[in-house]
Design a protein around this motif. Structure first.
Motif, PDB file in Angstrom:
ATOM      1  N   ALA A  65       7.115 -14.583 -24.906  1.00 22.90           N
ATOM      2  CA  ALA A  65       7.129 -15.759 -25.780  1.00 22.90           C
ATOM      3  C   ALA A  65       8.397 -15.788 -26.627  1.00 22.90           C
ATOM      4  O   ALA A  65       9.011 -16.847 -26.803  1.00 22.90           O
ATOM      5  CB  ALA A  65       5.892 -15.767 -26.677  1.00 22.90           C
ATOM      6  N   LEU A  66       8.814 -14.644 -27.119  1.00 21.86           N
ATOM      7  CA  LEU A  66      10.022 -14.583 -27.942  1.00 21.86           C
ATOM      8  C   LEU A  66      11.267 -14.930 -27.136  1.00 21.86           C
ATOM      9  O   LEU A  66      12.214 -15.516 -27.681  1.00 21.86           O
ATOM     10  CB  LEU A  66      10.156 -13.208 -28.592  1.00 21.86           C
ATOM     11  N   ASP A  67      11.281 -14.597 -25.849  1.00 25.79           N
ATOM     12  CA  ASP A  67      12.394 -15.005 -24.987  1.00 25.79           C
ATOM     13  C   ASP A  67      12.509 -16.528 -24.954  1.00 25.79           C
ATOM     14  O   ASP A  67      13.610 -17.083 -25.049  1.00 25.79           O
ATOM     15  CB  ASP A  67      12.217 -14.482 -23.559  1.00 25.79           C
ATOM     16  N   ILE A  68      11.370 -17.193 -24.838  1.00 22.50           N
ATOM     17  CA  ILE A  68      11.349 -18.657 -24.801  1.00 22.50           C
ATOM     18  C   ILE A  68      11.818 -19.215 -26.147  1.00 22.50           C
ATOM     19  O   ILE A  68      12.631 -20.144 -26.201  1.00 22.50           O
ATOM     20  CB  ILE A  68       9.949 -19.184 -24.437  1.00 22.50           C
ATOM     21  N   VAL A  69      11.320 -18.640 -27.220  1.00 22.72           N
ATOM     22  CA  VAL A  69      11.710 -19.082 -28.562  1.00 22.72           C
ATOM     23  C   VAL A  69      13.207 -18.887 -28.768  1.00 22.72           C
ATOM     24  O   VAL A  69      13.901 -19.784 -29.263  1.00 22.72           O
ATOM     25  CB  VAL A  69      10.908 -18.325 -29.644  1.00 22.72           C
ATOM     26  N   LYS A  70      13.735 -17.734 -28.345  1.00 17.15           N
ATOM     27  CA  LYS A  70      15.165 -17.468 -28.499  1.00 17.15           C
ATOM     28  C   LYS A  70      15.998 -18.480 -27.719  1.00 17.15           C
ATOM     29  O   LYS A  70      16.982 -19.011 -28.245  1.00 17.15           O
ATOM     30  CB  LYS A  70      15.487 -16.051 -28.041  1.00 17.15           C
ATOM     31  N   GLN A  71      15.598 -18.771 -26.489  1.00 18.68           N
ATOM     32  CA  GLN A  71      16.327 -19.750 -25.684  1.00 18.68           C
ATOM     33  C   GLN A  71      16.317 -21.124 -26.363  1.00 18.68           C
ATOM     34  O   GLN A  71      17.341 -21.810 -26.408  1.00 18.68           O
ATOM     35  CB  GLN A  71      15.710 -19.864 -24.289  1.00 18.68           C
ATOM     36  N   ASP A  72      15.173 -21.503 -26.891  1.00 20.26           N
ATOM     37  CA  ASP A  72      15.059 -22.795 -27.561  1.00 20.26           C
ATOM     38  C   ASP A  72      15.966 -22.856 -28.795  1.00 20.26           C
ATOM     39  O   ASP A  72      16.682 -23.842 -29.000  1.00 20.26           O
ATOM     40  CB  ASP A  72      13.601 -23.048 -27.959  1.00 20.26           C
ATOM     41  N   LEU A  73      15.954 -21.805 -29.586  1.00 25.35           N
ATOM     42  CA  LEU A  73      16.778 -21.782 -30.795  1.00 25.35           C
ATOM     43  C   LEU A  73      18.267 -21.747 -30.466  1.00 25.35           C
ATOM     44  O   LEU A  73      19.070 -22.387 -31.147  1.00 25.35           O
ATOM     45  CB  LEU A  73      16.385 -20.592 -31.677  1.00 25.35           C
ATOM     46  N   GLU A  74      18.631 -21.009 -29.419  1.00 26.59           N
ATOM     47  CA  GLU A  74      20.035 -20.978 -28.999  1.00 26.59           C
ATOM     48  C   GLU A  74      20.495 -22.353 -28.533  1.00 26.59           C
ATOM     49  O   GLU A  74      21.617 -22.771 -28.817  1.00 26.59           O
ATOM     50  CB  GLU A  74      20.240 -19.929 -27.905  1.00 26.59           C
ATOM     51  N   ARG A  75      19.617 -23.062 -27.819  1.00 29.33           N
ATOM     52  CA  ARG A  75      19.934 -24.421 -27.372  1.00 29.33           C
ATOM     53  C   ARG A  75      20.140 -25.333 -28.581  1.00 29.33           C
ATOM     54  O   ARG A  75      21.070 -26.136 -28.612  1.00 29.33           O
ATOM     55  CB  ARG A  75      18.790 -24.933 -26.488  1.00 29.33           C
ATOM     56  N   LYS A  76      19.274 -25.202 -29.586  1.00 27.99           N
ATOM     57  CA  LYS A  76      19.405 -26.026 -30.792  1.00 27.99           C
ATOM     58  C   LYS A  76      20.692 -25.703 -31.545  1.00 27.99           C
ATOM     59  O   LYS A  76      21.359 -26.616 -32.049  1.00 27.99           O
ATOM     60  CB  LYS A  76      18.190 -25.816 -31.697  1.00 27.99           C
ATOM     61  N   LEU A  77      21.047 -24.421 -31.618  1.00 31.71           N
ATOM     62  CA  LEU A  77      22.287 -24.049 -32.282  1.00 31.71           C
ATOM     63  C   LEU A  77      23.492 -24.604 -31.545  1.00 31.71           C
ATOM     64  O   LEU A  77      24.430 -25.119 -32.170  1.00 31.71           O
ATOM     65  CB  LEU A  77      22.414 -22.530 -32.359  1.00 31.71           C
ATOM     66  N   ALA A  78      23.473 -24.512 -30.230  1.00 31.21           N
ATOM     67  CA  ALA A  78      24.585 -25.045 -29.435  1.00 31.21           C
ATOM     68  C   ALA A  78      24.698 -26.543 -29.621  1.00 31.21           C
ATOM     69  O   ALA A  78      25.796 -27.089 -29.757  1.00 31.21           O
ATOM     70  CB  ALA A  78      24.389 -24.697 -27.960  1.00 31.21           C
ATOM     71  N   HIS A  79      23.563 -27.212 -29.657  1.00 28.25           N
ATOM     72  CA  HIS A  79      23.559 -28.676 -29.837  1.00 28.25           C
ATOM     73  C   HIS A  79      24.078 -29.040 -31.220  1.00 28.25           C
ATOM     74  O   HIS A  79      24.876 -29.964 -31.361  1.00 28.25           O
ATOM     75  CB  HIS A  79      22.151 -29.232 -29.623  1.00 28.25           C
ATOM     76  N   SER A  80      23.647 -28.320 -32.241  1.00 27.04           N
ATOM     77  CA  SER A  80      24.101 -28.655 -33.593  1.00 27.04           C
ATOM     78  C   SER A  80      25.573 -28.301 -33.776  1.00 27.04           C
ATOM     79  O   SER A  80      26.288 -29.003 -34.477  1.00 27.04           O
ATOM     80  CB  SER A  80      23.246 -27.945 -34.643  1.00 27.04           C
ATOM     81  N   SER A  81      26.049 -27.253 -33.118  1.00 26.85           N
ATOM     82  CA  SER A  81      27.475 -26.908 -33.189  1.00 26.85           C
ATOM     83  C   SER A  81      28.309 -27.968 -32.506  1.00 26.85           C
ATOM     84  O   SER A  81      29.369 -28.359 -32.997  1.00 26.85           O
ATOM     85  CB  SER A  81      27.728 -25.558 -32.524  1.00 26.85           C
ATOM     86  N   ALA A  82      27.832 -28.472 -31.373  1.00 24.99           N
ATOM     87  CA  ALA A  82      28.555 -29.509 -30.647  1.00 24.99           C
ATOM     88  C   ALA A  82      28.597 -30.796 -31.473  1.00 24.99           C
ATOM     89  O   ALA A  82      29.608 -31.514 -31.483  1.00 24.99           O
ATOM     90  CB  ALA A  82      27.902 -29.764 -29.293  1.00 24.99           C
ATOM     91  N   ALA A  83      27.526 -31.091 -32.176  1.00 30.87           N
ATOM     92  CA  ALA A  83      27.468 -32.294 -32.987  1.00 30.87           C
ATOM     93  C   ALA A  83      28.449 -32.204 -34.157  1.00 30.87           C
ATOM     94  O   ALA A  83      29.087 -33.184 -34.527  1.00 30.87           O
ATOM     95  CB  ALA A  83      26.052 -32.541 -33.496  1.00 30.87           C
ATOM     96  N   VAL A  84      28.575 -31.025 -34.734  1.00 31.03           N
ATOM     97  CA  VAL A  84      29.483 -30.832 -35.853  1.00 31.03           C
ATOM     98  C   VAL A  84      30.935 -30.912 -35.394  1.00 31.03           C
ATOM     99  O   VAL A  84      31.770 -31.509 -36.050  1.00 31.03           O
ATOM    100  CB  VAL A  84      29.218 -29.459 -36.539  1.00 31.03           C
ATOM    101  N   GLU A  85      31.203 -30.336 -34.217  1.00 35.16           N
ATOM    102  CA  GLU A  85      32.567 -30.333 -33.690  1.00 35.16           C
ATOM    103  C   GLU A  85      32.973 -31.684 -33.118  1.00 35.16           C
ATOM    104  O   GLU A  85      34.127 -32.043 -33.123  1.00 35.16           O
ATOM    105  CB  GLU A  85      32.699 -29.275 -32.592  1.00 35.16           C
ATOM    106  N   GLY A  86      31.986 -32.420 -32.584  1.00 38.43           N
ATOM    107  CA  GLY A  86      32.308 -33.615 -31.839  1.00 38.43           C
ATOM    108  C   GLY A  86      32.366 -34.844 -32.645  1.00 38.43           C
ATOM    109  O   GLY A  86      32.866 -35.843 -32.381  1.00 38.43           O
TER     110      GLY A  86
END
Length: 55
Positions: free
Chosen positions: A34-55
């Motif tokens: 379950a934590l693997d799934i949670v980590k993947q989800d949070l990493e995806r959200k971080l990548a998305h928010s980083s892209a939004a800030v940069e873009g």
């Protein structure tokens, strides 16, 4: 427990998660899956928010 109140937020969260898993008698292997799934989800959200800030 007063030491925990002065601990960094990520430590407090980790302790809360451990207690939640233990109180609900979650098997460690299931918790890790379950934590693997949670980590993947949070990493995806971080990548998305980083892209939004940069873009």
């Amino acid at each position: 427990m007063s030491e925990l109140k002065s601990a960094p937020v990520h430590i407090q969260l980790a302790v809360d998660l451990i207690l939640l898993l233990e109180q609900n008698d979650i098997h460690p292997a299931q918790a890790l899956d379950a934590l693997d799934i949670v980590k993947q989800d949070l990493e995806r959200k971080l990548a998305h928010s980083s892209a939004a800030v940069e873009g």
